[in-house]
Motif scaffolding. Structure first.
Motif, short mmCIF file in Angstrom:
data_model
loop_
_atom_site.label_atom_id
_atom_site.label_comp_id
_atom_site.label_asym_id
_atom_site.label_seq_id
_atom_site.Cartn_x
_atom_site.Cartn_y
_atom_site.Cartn_z
N HIS A 75 -2.24 38.39 34.25
CA HIS A 75 -1.34 39.53 34.13
C HIS A 75 -1.99 40.52 33.17
CE1 HIS A 75 2.63 41.51 33.43
NE2 HIS A 75 2.22 41.60 32.18
N ARG A 86 8.05 38.84 27.63
CA ARG A 86 6.81 39.38 28.18
C ARG A 86 6.71 40.90 28.07
NH1 ARG A 86 6.67 37.66 34.29
NH2 ARG A 86 4.96 39.17 34.38
N GLY A 89 3.69 42.81 26.54
CA GLY A 89 2.42 42.94 27.24
C GLY A 89 2.11 44.35 27.67
N SER A 181 -2.28 35.99 30.57
CA SER A 181 -2.39 37.44 30.50
C SER A 181 -3.70 37.83 29.84
CB SER A 181 -1.20 38.02 29.73
OG SER A 181 -1.18 37.51 28.40
#
Length: 261
Positions: A75, A86, A89, A181
C-alpha cells in the motif's frame, strides 16, 4: 516530492529485471499511480510475515529466488506499526532522506525494512508562468511533466516498508490482518530536475541494490550515503496532458508528449 508515477511493466518483466521471484497477481497497467494505490516493491529476505488469504495489499506467502529478492505488493503510504488506523498513511507517501534517522515513523524501518520501488517514470508539476492557461478558478495552471530514464529502463527508487496490524479487522479464521505499506525516499533535485522541482525520488544505481536491500545492513550512516541525487545525465522529461491531474485517468496517453502551454 513524488506524488504520482507510472507502473506499466508487467510483474514478470519487473521481477526479471531486478532478479526477483514473484508469486502474486498483477496489479495491471497504471499510468497514474496515486497515493494509497497498491504498488510493487522489491525486498530481500527475511520475508514480510505471511498475511491472511484475501487481505488486499498484503504480501503473499514468500517465495525465494536465487539471490533472495522478491517482488511484493504494498500500500503506497507508510503506516507505522504503532498507528491507531491506516489514515496516517496518506501523509507518509514520501520520506525525506535527510531526516530518516530522526522521524519516529521512519527511523526504525530505515534500519530494518528497506525496499526498491520500481517505476517506469514519474510526474512532477512545473511552476506556472504568466502565459500559462487558467484553471476553473482563474489561476495559472502548473504544467505536468513526465520524467523517465533516457534509456527507458525502469527506475530503481529507494523505499521503506512497514507491517501494520489492523486492530479492528479479523479474518474468518480469527487471524489478525496485516497490511504492508511503503514510502518513497526523496532527496534534493539534480540539475535535470531543478528547473521543475527542488526534490526528486532517490534513484539507486544497480551497484548498490544489494547493499540497500540487505536486511543485515543496519549502518544508517552508510545507508544515508546512498541517498543522493541521481546523476544529471540519466533522466529526461517532456510536458504531458493536464489529464494526469485527475487520478481517475490511468491510461497510456498520459505519458505522450504535448506542446508546453
Amino acid at each position: 516530492m513524488c506524488g504520482r508515477f507510472v507502473s506499466a511493466s508487467s510483474p514478470e518483466t519487473i521481477a526479471e529485471y531486478f532478479g526477483a521471484a514473484f508469486g502474486g497477481e498483477s496489479l495491471g497497467d497504471n499510468y497514474n499511480v496515486a497515493p494509497t494505490n497498491d504498488v510493487y516493491g522489491i525486498v530481500a529476505d527475511p520475508a514480510p510475515a505471511a498475511a491472511p488469504e484475501g487481505a488486499r495489499a498484503d504480501a503473499a506467502a514468500p517465495t525465494s529466488s536465487t539471490d533472495g529478492r522478491r517482488l511484493e505488493v504494498f500500500h503506497w503510504g507508510l503506516i507505522p506499526s504503532w498507528a491507531k488506523d491506516r489514515k496516517i498513511g496518506a501523509k507518509m507517501i514520501n520520506a525525506r532522506a535527510e531526516t530518516l534517522g530522526e522521524k519516529p515513523a521512519f527511523k526504525g524501518v530505515f534500519r530494518k525494512h528497506r525496499c526498491i520501488i520500481p517505476m517506469d517514470g514519474f510526474y512532477e508539476w512545473q511552476a506556472a508562468t504568466e502565459s500559462s492557461p487558467l484553471d476553473a478558478k482563474g489561476k495559472p495552471r502548473k504544467q505536468p511533466m513526465f520524467i523517465h530514464r533516457i534509456d527507458d529502463e525502469p527506475l530503481a527508487v529507494a523505499g521503506l516498508w512497514a507491517r501494520w496490524k489492523d486492530p479492528a479487522a479479523e479474518t474468518d479464521s480469527g487471524d489478525d490482518m496485516w497490511l504492508h505499506s511503503a514510502t518513497v525516499v526523496t532527496t534534493s533535485a539534480n540539475a535535470t530536475m531543478r528547473p521543475v522541482h527542488d526534490r526528486m525520488p532517490v534513484i539507486l544505481p544497480r551497484s548498490v541494490w544489494d547493499e540497500w536491500l540487505d536486511p543485515d545492513m543496519h549502518d544508517t550512516g552508510r545507508l544515508s550515503e546512498l541517498l543522493v541525487p541521481a546523476a544529471d545525465d540519466i533522466l529526461t522529461m517532456h510536458p504531458v496532458s493536464y489529464d494526469v491531474n485527475n487520478v481517475r485517468n490511468k491510461d497510456a496517453h498520459l505519458v505522450d508528449a504535448v506542446a508546453a502551454a
